[in-house]
Design an enzyme around this catalytic site. Sequence first.
Site, PDB file in Angstrom:
ATOM      1  N   ASP A 146      29.799  10.775 -48.756  1.00 44.50           N
ATOM      2  CA  ASP A 146      29.397  10.884 -50.153  1.00 44.50           C
ATOM      3  C   ASP A 146      28.095  10.110 -50.291  1.00 44.50           C
ATOM      4  O   ASP A 146      28.051   8.907 -50.076  1.00 44.50           O
ATOM      5  CB  ASP A 146      30.514  10.264 -51.009  1.00 44.50           C
ATOM      6  CG  ASP A 146      30.172  10.250 -52.490  1.00 44.50           C
ATOM      7  OD1 ASP A 146      29.228  10.957 -52.890  1.00 44.50           O
ATOM      8  OD2 ASP A 146      30.861   9.540 -53.235  1.00 44.50           O
ATOM      9  N   GLY A 151     -19.604 -17.983  -7.723  1.00 43.84           N
ATOM     10  CA  GLY A 151     -19.212 -17.410  -9.011  1.00 43.84           C
ATOM     11  C   GLY A 151     -18.064 -16.408  -8.893  1.00 43.84           C
ATOM     12  O   GLY A 151     -17.758 -15.671  -9.833  1.00 43.84           O
ATOM     13  N   LEU A 184     -19.772 -17.357  -0.996  1.00 50.60           N
ATOM     14  CA  LEU A 184     -19.794 -18.795  -0.745  1.00 50.60           C
ATOM     15  C   LEU A 184     -19.093 -19.569  -1.855  1.00 50.60           C
ATOM     16  O   LEU A 184     -18.937 -19.061  -2.971  1.00 50.60           O
ATOM     17  CB  LEU A 184     -21.247 -19.283  -0.659  1.00 50.60           C
ATOM     18  CG  LEU A 184     -22.046 -18.811   0.549  1.00 50.60           C
ATOM     19  CD1 LEU A 184     -23.532 -19.157   0.345  1.00 50.60           C
ATOM     20  CD2 LEU A 184     -21.502 -19.444   1.826  1.00 50.60           C
ATOM     21  N   SER A 213      23.426  15.299 -57.570  1.00 53.85           N
ATOM     22  CA  SER A 213      23.087  14.097 -58.310  1.00 53.85           C
ATOM     23  C   SER A 213      24.251  13.717 -59.198  1.00 53.85           C
ATOM     24  O   SER A 213      25.216  14.478 -59.327  1.00 53.85           O
ATOM     25  CB  SER A 213      21.827  14.340 -59.127  1.00 53.85           C
ATOM     26  OG  SER A 213      20.768  14.614 -58.233  1.00 53.85           O
ATOM     27  N   LYS A 258      29.386  15.207 -58.804  1.00 50.39           N
ATOM     28  CA  LYS A 258      29.762  15.104 -57.385  1.00 50.39           C
ATOM     29  C   LYS A 258      30.946  14.171 -57.167  1.00 50.39           C
ATOM     30  O   LYS A 258      31.922  14.533 -56.512  1.00 50.39           O
ATOM     31  CB  LYS A 258      28.560  14.604 -56.588  1.00 50.39           C
ATOM     32  CG  LYS A 258      28.829  14.470 -55.114  1.00 50.39           C
ATOM     33  CD  LYS A 258      27.543  14.315 -54.346  1.00 50.39           C
ATOM     34  CE  LYS A 258      26.693  13.181 -54.893  1.00 50.39           C
ATOM     35  NZ  LYS A 258      27.264  11.867 -54.557  1.00 50.39           N
ATOM     36  N   SER A 294     -13.186 -16.388   1.972  1.00 49.66           N
ATOM     37  CA  SER A 294     -12.896 -15.454   3.081  1.00 49.66           C
ATOM     38  C   SER A 294     -14.137 -15.189   3.933  1.00 49.66           C
ATOM     39  O   SER A 294     -14.694 -14.100   3.925  1.00 49.66           O
ATOM     40  CB  SER A 294     -12.297 -14.153   2.560  1.00 49.66           C
ATOM     41  OG  SER A 294     -13.010 -13.631   1.452  1.00 49.66           O
ATOM     42  N   PRO A 350      24.184   9.541 -52.433  1.00 49.08           N
ATOM     43  CA  PRO A 350      23.493   9.769 -53.686  1.00 49.08           C
ATOM     44  C   PRO A 350      22.459  10.876 -53.547  1.00 49.08           C
ATOM     45  O   PRO A 350      21.941  11.118 -52.460  1.00 49.08           O
ATOM     46  CB  PRO A 350      22.822   8.433 -53.975  1.00 49.08           C
ATOM     47  CG  PRO A 350      22.878   7.646 -52.728  1.00 49.08           C
ATOM     48  CD  PRO A 350      23.815   8.287 -51.783  1.00 49.08           C
ATOM     49  N   GLY A 351      22.139  11.517 -54.634  1.00 46.10           N
ATOM     50  CA  GLY A 351      21.277  12.681 -54.551  1.00 46.10           C
ATOM     51  C   GLY A 351      19.830  12.465 -54.938  1.00 46.10           C
ATOM     52  O   GLY A 351      18.989  13.307 -54.689  1.00 46.10           O
TER      53      GLY A 351
END
Lengths: 644, 300
Positions: free
Chosen positions: A118, A482, A478, A40, A45, A551, A120-121
Site C-alpha cells: 500500500d 634530479g 648520477l 491517491s 485506496k 643504477s 501513497p499516490g
Amino acid sequence: MALHSEDRAYRPDALIAEDIGAYLQAHQNKGLLRFITCGSVDDGKSTLIGRLLYDSKMIFEDQLAALEADSARVGTQGKAIDFALLVDGLAAEREQGITIDVAYRFFSTERRKFIVADTPGHEQYTRNMVTGASTADLAVILVDARKGVLVQTRRHSFLCQLLGIRHLVLAVNKMDLVDYDQATFDAIVADYRAFAASIGVEDFTAIPLSGFKGDNITAAPSAETPWYAGPSLMQHLETVEVGNDIAQTRAFRMPVQWVNRPNLDFRGFAGQIATGVVRPGDAVRIVPSGRTSTIKAIETFDGPLEQAVAGQSVTLTLADEVDCSRGDVIAAAENPPEAADQFEASIVWMGEEALIPGRAYWLKLGTQTVSASIAAPKYEIDVNSLEHLAAETLSLNGIGVADVTADRPLVFEPYADSRALGGFILIDKLTNATVAAGLIHNALRRAQNIHWQALDVDRAARAALKGQQPQVLWFTGLSGSGKSTIANMVEKRLHAAGRHTFLLDGDNVRHGLNKDLGFTEADRVENIRRVGEVARLMTDAGLIVLTAFISPFRAERELVRGMIPDGEFVEIFVDTPLQVAEERDTKGLYAQARAGKLPNFTGISSPYEAPEQPEIRIDTTRMTPEQAAEIIVAQVLGEWSPTL
Amino acid sequence: MLGLTHLQRLEAESIHIMREVVAEAQRPVMLYSIGKDSAVMLHLARKAFYPAPPPFPLLHVDTTWKFRAMYAMREQAAQDAGMDLLVHHNPEAMERGINPFDHGPLHTDMWKTQGLKQALDKYDFDAAFGGARRDEEKSRAKERIFSFRTASHGWDPKNQRPELWNLYNARKHRGESIRVFPLSNWTELDIWQYIMAEGINIVPLYLAAPRPTVERDGMLLMVDDDRFPLQPGEEPVMRSVRFRTLGCYPLTGAVESEAATLPEVVQEMLLTTTSERQGRAIDKDEGGAGMEKKKQEGYF
C-alpha cells in the site's frame, strides 16, 4: 451493501470447524500473489484495502471495536466505519490523514495468500510507489468514477509498466457516487485503453467498484451493476495467472550469495535461484570467469533435491574445484548471461540530494556490489505527461535514462527479462543511503576483458581491470641529477590521470628490503637485481612502476630489461654532467666523497656507465624538472596508453 | 512445472535475507525469545546455512520472569542447532529487583529495551535478527526488513531506506546497527502451518494442559513459580489453558482451551474472533501508538 452489525464479526470458513486437517491441507498448497494498489487518498485506496481485509475476514472483533471508536473520533465517513483507519499505520500519518510510506498488508482466501503493498499516490511519493511495485506481480490502479483518468492515473500506470508489472487492474471506484452508471464506466475504460496502448500496456482488466459500499469486491455482479459481466476484484485476484512460473522457463541463473565451507570436504554455493531449473548433472558456467563445471548436488537441510526452481534458496555443490564466490553467477553452461561495465538504464532517483553525474556510487545488482558512476541523463521523463525533457541531473522522484559505468564488469540481464539480474540500487558512499533504483536496458559495449573461455587472473587481466599498460619507468643518472624529483612529478601526474602507480626510490628500498646491502660493487648489483624483481612483480600486478636509482652499470640495467616483457621497460636517462651535479650537491655527498669519506661513490670513485640507447633522455641543463615530467608523461600516456 | 506455494516462497525469502546479512555484516546475532516465531526463525537459519551451523550466536535478553518451560526449551534449542547461546540480564534491573508486579511499564523498559541495547553494545553486534512480523501490529506494517538504528539504537520511521526487489543495502557507519526481520512477510497462520509442516519444536505452553491460574484484571495468569504474589482471596485454580504468545509470565494472559494438538490450536485460532496480541498487556500501554513509541526508544 451498507454495514450492519451482524455482518461485522469475523466469520470463519465452515471447513475449519468441520475438518481442520482438510482445511490445513488445502491451505498448505496455496499460491502467493503480491500486488500493489495505486491511487491517491481521494480515490478511496485505503478504504478499498480495508474492505478487502474486512471481506476476507481478516478483521477481528477487537480490531473492529477499536476501528469503530477511531472512526467516531477521527473518521471521515460520519458514523460509518472508516476502513482507511485500519491501514494507516504511523501516528504521524494518522494525524496528517495521509499514508506516506509503503505498508504491507496480508490477507488470504481459500485460493491464495495475498501481500498488498500500500503506497501513497502523490507525485512526491513516487519513490515509495516504485519500491512497492518492485516486488508486485499485479497492480490495482484506482480511478474515482466521478473524475475519470487523471494525470495521476497515467503516472501510476507508467510506473507500474516501468517496473515490469504485467497485470494491471483498472479499479473504477466510487461507482455509488455516479449512480452505478454504465456509460460513465465505459467512457473511463475507453479513455484508459487509449492511454494504456500509448505506453505499451497490452492488456488490463477493468472493474466497476464501490469500496465503501462493497460492490463487486467479493461477488459480481453486484445488484447495482447488473450490466457488468466480469469478475469481482477478489475473484480476479484469486484466479489471475500471473506467470510466476515464467521465471522457471528461462535459462538457469543463480547469483552466489555466500560460500558455505564448514569443513575441508564441503564447499557449497548458497543463493536464491533467479531463473530456470537446476538438477544434479547439469552443465554450468561460472560468470564472469567463464569456468565450467557440473552440478554435483543440491544440498538442503531436508536432504539432497532432485531439482530446484526459480525462487528457491538452495546450496549447490559442483563437481570441480572451481573459483566461485559471492557476486559470481552460476548459469546454464550453454546459455550464460552477459557481463558488461557500461549500460544504459532507467534511473529512479530516491535521494534527498540530487544525482551528481560522474560521482562514484556503490551499485548493488544481485549479489554484486561495484563502484559506478552515472553520466548526465540523456533525458528525464515527465511522469505526468511522459514527455522527454532535457536534464542535467535527477532530483528526488525524478526518472530518467542515463549511461552507467561500473569499475568492473557486472553480470546482468535486461530488466525486461529478469528483475533479479536487471534491477539495481545505487548507494551514496558517504551517507550509505539508498539513493536510486536502476533498471538496465542493455549493455553499451561488451566488456573487453570477459572471455567465455576460462580466464586465469593473470597480468593481462589485472592490467585490463586497471585500464592501463603496466610498465617500468627506470630513471638512471648520477647522484643529484634530479631522478627522484622528476620521478615524483611524473608519478603525481600519472596518478592525477587515473593511473595506478608505484615509485621505488633508492632511499625507501635501502631502508627496508635492501638494508642488508652496502655500496660495494657486488652489493650494488644485488641492489639493482632485487629492485628489478620487485618492479617485475609490480608490473605483474598491473602497476606502472617508477624507479629512481643511480643504477650505474649498464649490465644490471640490461638484466632488469630482460626480466620485463618487451616494450614495458622504459629507460629514462636523467642526463646531468658530473660537474653540474657536483655543483648542486643537494645532499652534500659529493663533498664527503671528495674528502674520501664515501668509498665507491659514483662519478668520483666508481664509474657511471651512461645508457647508449635510452627510451627517453632528459637533458637537465636545458629544461626544468616540470618540463621533463611533462615530456615523460606525454610519452607514457601517448605512446603506451591502451586504447580503453 | 509447479509454482512454489506461499510457504515455499516465504521460506526462500527468509533464507535469502539471512544469507545477505551474514555476507555483509561484521558481527550478526540472532535475538532468540523462545517463542514460536523465534523457533521458526531459528529453524530457517539452520536451513539457510546447512550443513554448517548458523554462523552467529543466539542472544536471549532475559528478564528472569519468563515461564520455566521457556528456559528449558532455550538451552535445548541452542544445543540442537550447534550454536552459542548468550544470555543477558540488565544488571541495574537485577540490582533494583525490577519486576512486573511492582514496576509496570518500567519492567519492560529496563529488562527488555535497555537490556537489549546493553547486550548489543557489550558484544559489538552490528546486525540483529528479530522475529517480528508485519501483520502483528500497524506500525510494524511499515517497518523495513533491514531496519537501521543509530548508534544510540533509535529508530527514525521517516528516514528508512527504500527496499527494492530483494536488494538490501546493509551499509552502515561504525556504531550503527541493523535490526533484520526475516519473518516480515509471514502471518500468524503461516507460522503455525510451517511449524506443523516442518515438525518444529515449540514450548509446550502453546498447547492446552491443566495449569494453575488466577484471574486478575480480566486476564488469566499462570502461577508459574512462587514469586507470584497472590492477592487476598486469590487462589490458584487448575484450568485447561494455553498461550497464544509467550513473554514474561506475569504479563501474559492465557486462554481457556482444550486444544492439545497443533491442528486443534490452529483450529481455535481460526475460529476465534480476537486478534493475536490481545493476550499481551504490553501493546496496550500508552494508547494505540504504544509499539511505535517503544520502537523509537529502541525496543525491538
